[in-house]
Design an enzyme around this catalytic site. Structure first.
Site, PDB file in Angstrom:
ATOM      1  CE  LYS A 213      -1.848   2.937   2.148  1.00  0.00           C
ATOM      2  NZ  LYS A 213      -1.520   4.383   1.897  1.00  0.00           N
ATOM      3  CD  GLU A 287      12.681  -0.134  10.836  1.00  0.00           C
ATOM      4  OE1 GLU A 287      13.158   0.882  11.401  1.00  0.00           O
ATOM      5  OE2 GLU A 287      13.197  -1.262  10.939  1.00  0.00           O
ATOM      6  CB  CYS A 322      12.740   7.832  10.683  1.00  0.00           C
ATOM      7  SG  CYS A 322      13.595   6.654   9.661  1.00  0.00           S
ATOM      8  CD  GLU A 441       9.665  11.496  13.354  1.00  0.00           C
ATOM      9  OE1 GLU A 441       8.519  11.023  13.375  1.00  0.00           O
ATOM     10  OE2 GLU A 441      10.647  10.872  12.906  1.00  0.00           O
TER      11      GLU A 441
END
Ligand code: NAI
Ligand code: MG
Length: 539
Positions: A213, A287, A322, A441
């Site tokens: 996806k 992740e 990330c 973040e």
């Protein structure tokens, strides 16, 4: 405000300067975009499920070029019906694939690497068009890495083996490694080609089929990769469905024939997927995000550490990584000098990759600009919501007492980019380690530099986050380096470097940064196979 969408309409300095000096002028923006635009339009409205085909519902959604705001095509709006088709086909294909010898599977996966290598340029252009990442510093590097990933995992095929276990002289006991079946992969938009490849290549070699996806904002690059791989692989083994998280992602995770989910993205979505996978009791690899510390000691190689901060923060990808070094702790003895050198370098960034341009042209370039222009170091962020999010954090930091926002670089001046999602890199100093800017973040070109003087205290501070993806320490003191590598709570800890992803390095997070690892033989065995213990009594 400097970080707002730029609205200037003056002409491009690089182009006008080139004209004055009579050196080769760059292709115009529309020339550069022509080929990837045609490709995006050919792929418009399609999934790849045994071939390019529209969503069963016929619905589509717009995909934008974040450098211009223009619509570059329409992605097929996938839902449960499309997912079901892809998974059913994958399940059928996997039954035959798993019966092929491992070396035959490995050879085909390595062949995928060759096919991808022949299409690096095309994939790089398409990636720049849909994500806004600069072609020279980001997209071409990423497109090159994916073929390497397929070659690497293809070569590992014969290593999918078990062990013999001493048990009883008349009982032969061993373990074997078997595929899990259909793997559901869900990826974000920041490095779509690479994140797809890191999931797909090991899953295939291990004998699985994969349904992807794709990310809403970047559906075309991975769709083209899927089309290319299908020139080599058996039909149905790899499918790609585009669409939204809840509409297409959730049915993929929930589908009874999906036996493993591998996901990269935000912590919240990771939690949601983990819950759904728990209902089925299937394994997941997650992740997730990071807020990665970089610690620079007094004795560090200064130049190397400054360059390291720029690379670690992925400024050329607008910090959309990330593992971005978004918390930089610098010893007080060198703190001010470090901030000065860092901001100066970001202001005059020269990419760490070889430039195909002449030296003169390089000097004339503007760093932020058209992602498809070879002269550009930094492109755009991915979408308006991401831009808004980044700007909210920048405003928050600026409002903090004692904080200074060092805004670097300059927004592009080309009128055709006036709607582009550009944001100037920001280095914050004097910010509290407890502030939201320092703890959450941001996923943008924003980093915080902190001053420290106590080594043990700074290690504690570096660990005082819910994240644990990556960390680095910069020093030539071996004892301190080793001490830091033991103390830092992260899936990857590096000394005097912050290297990019390699397919042979296991990478993944501690704490809320995730579960499981990607990259490496061990990871392939652990996450894409089941172990079976066999005992044969021949007494
Ligand atoms: P996201 O986690 O919502 O999306 C990632 C992927 O998951 C997309 O393909 C999306 O369609 C899918 N998804 C979303 N909800 C789902 C659900 N309930 N079930 C199944 N699939 C689902 O991330 P998004 O919204 O693109 O970015 C938001 C923030 O997440 C960023 O600002 C950043 O902080 C973080 N992020 C972290 C990444 C990383 O590499 N660790 C990558 C992208 C985003
Ligand atoms: Mg989301």
């Amino acid at each position: 405000m400097a970080t707002m969408l730029r609205t200037s309409t003056s002409s491009s300095t690089s182009t006008s300067a080139s004209r004055v000096l009579g050196i080769r002028s760059f292709a115009t923006k529309s020339d550069r975009a022509a080929a990837p635009l045609a490709l995006a339009q050919r792929l418009s409205g399609k999934h790849f499920i045994g071939g390019l085909r529209p969503a069963k519902s016929g619905a589509v959604f717009d995909v934008h070029n974040p450098a211009t705001g223009e619509t570059i095509g329409h992605a097929a709006l996938g839902d449960e019906a499309d997912i079901n088709d892809a998974v059913t086909l994958a399940s059928r294909a996997q039954k035959e694939w798993r019966e092929q010898s491992v070396r035959a599977r490995g050879a085909l996966v390595a062949k995928c690497g060759e096919v991808l290598r022949a299409h690096v340029e095309e994939l790089a252009q398409l990636t720049s068009l849909e994500t806004g990442k600069a072609i020279r510093t980001e997209s071409r590097v990423e497109a090159g890495l994916i073929s390497d990933t397929f070659s690497f995992f293809g070569g590992l095929a014969p290593e999918i083996k078990g062990q013999t276990i001493p048990f009883n002289p008349s009982v032969l006991t061993y373990t074997s490694r078997e595929p899990v079946g259909v793997v559901g992969a869900i990826i974000p938009w920041n490095a779509p080609l690479l994140l797809f490849a890191l999931k797909l290549a090991p899953a295939l070699v291990a004998g699985n089929a994969v349904v992807l996806k794709s990310a809403e904002a970047a559906p075309f690059g991975v769709l083209r990769v899927t089309e290319l791989l299908n020139q080599v692989l058996p039909s149905g083994l790899v499918s790609t469905v585009s669409g939204y998280g809840k509409q297409a992602g959730t049915p993929l995770v929930r589908h009874p024939l999906v036996k493993k989910v591998t996901f990269t993205g935000s912590v919240d979505t990771g939690r949601e997927i983990y819950k759904q996978a728990a209902e089925k009791l299937i394994p997941v690899t997650l992740e997730l995000g990071g807020k990665s510390p970089m610690i620079v000691l007094e004795d560090a190689n200064f130049e190397k550490a400054v360059n390291g901060a720029i690379l670690s923060m992925r400024f050329t990808r607008q910090g959309q990584s990330c593992t971005a070094a978004s918390r930089i702790y610098v010893h007080e003895a060198i703190h001010d000098k470090f901030v000065a050198a860092l901001t100066e370098k970001i202001n005059a960034l020269k990419a760490p990759f070889p430039l195909p341009l002449s030296f003169v042209e390089t000097l004339l370039t503007e760093r932020m600009g058209d992602p498809l222009d070879e002269a550009t170091d930094i492109g755009t962020v991915i979408s308006k919501p991401q831009l808004d999010k980044i700007q909210r954090y920048i405003a928050l930091g600026k409002g903090e007492q004692g904080a200074t926002a060092h805004e670097c670089s300059a927004l592009p001046t080309d009128a055709s980019l006036s709607k582009g999602l550009y944001v100037r890199p920001v280095v914050f100093t004097g910010i509290s380690n407890q502030s939201r800017v320092a703890r959450e973040e941001i996923f943008g070109p924003v980093t915080c530099v902190f001053k420290f003087n106590d080594f043990d205290a700074v290690l504690d501070e570096a660990n005082s986050t819910e994240y644990g993806l990556s960390a680095s320490v910069w020093t030539n003191d071996l004892q301190k380096a080793l001490h830091a590598t033991r103390k830092l709570e992260a899936g990857v800890v590096q000394v005097n470097q912050n290297a990019v992803v390699q397919p042979n390095l296991p990478v993944g997070g501690w704490k809320v940064s995730g579960l499981g690892r990607e990259g490496s033989l061990e990871t392939m065995l652990e996450h894409f196979t089941h172990s079976k213990t066999v005992a044969i009594n021949f007494a």
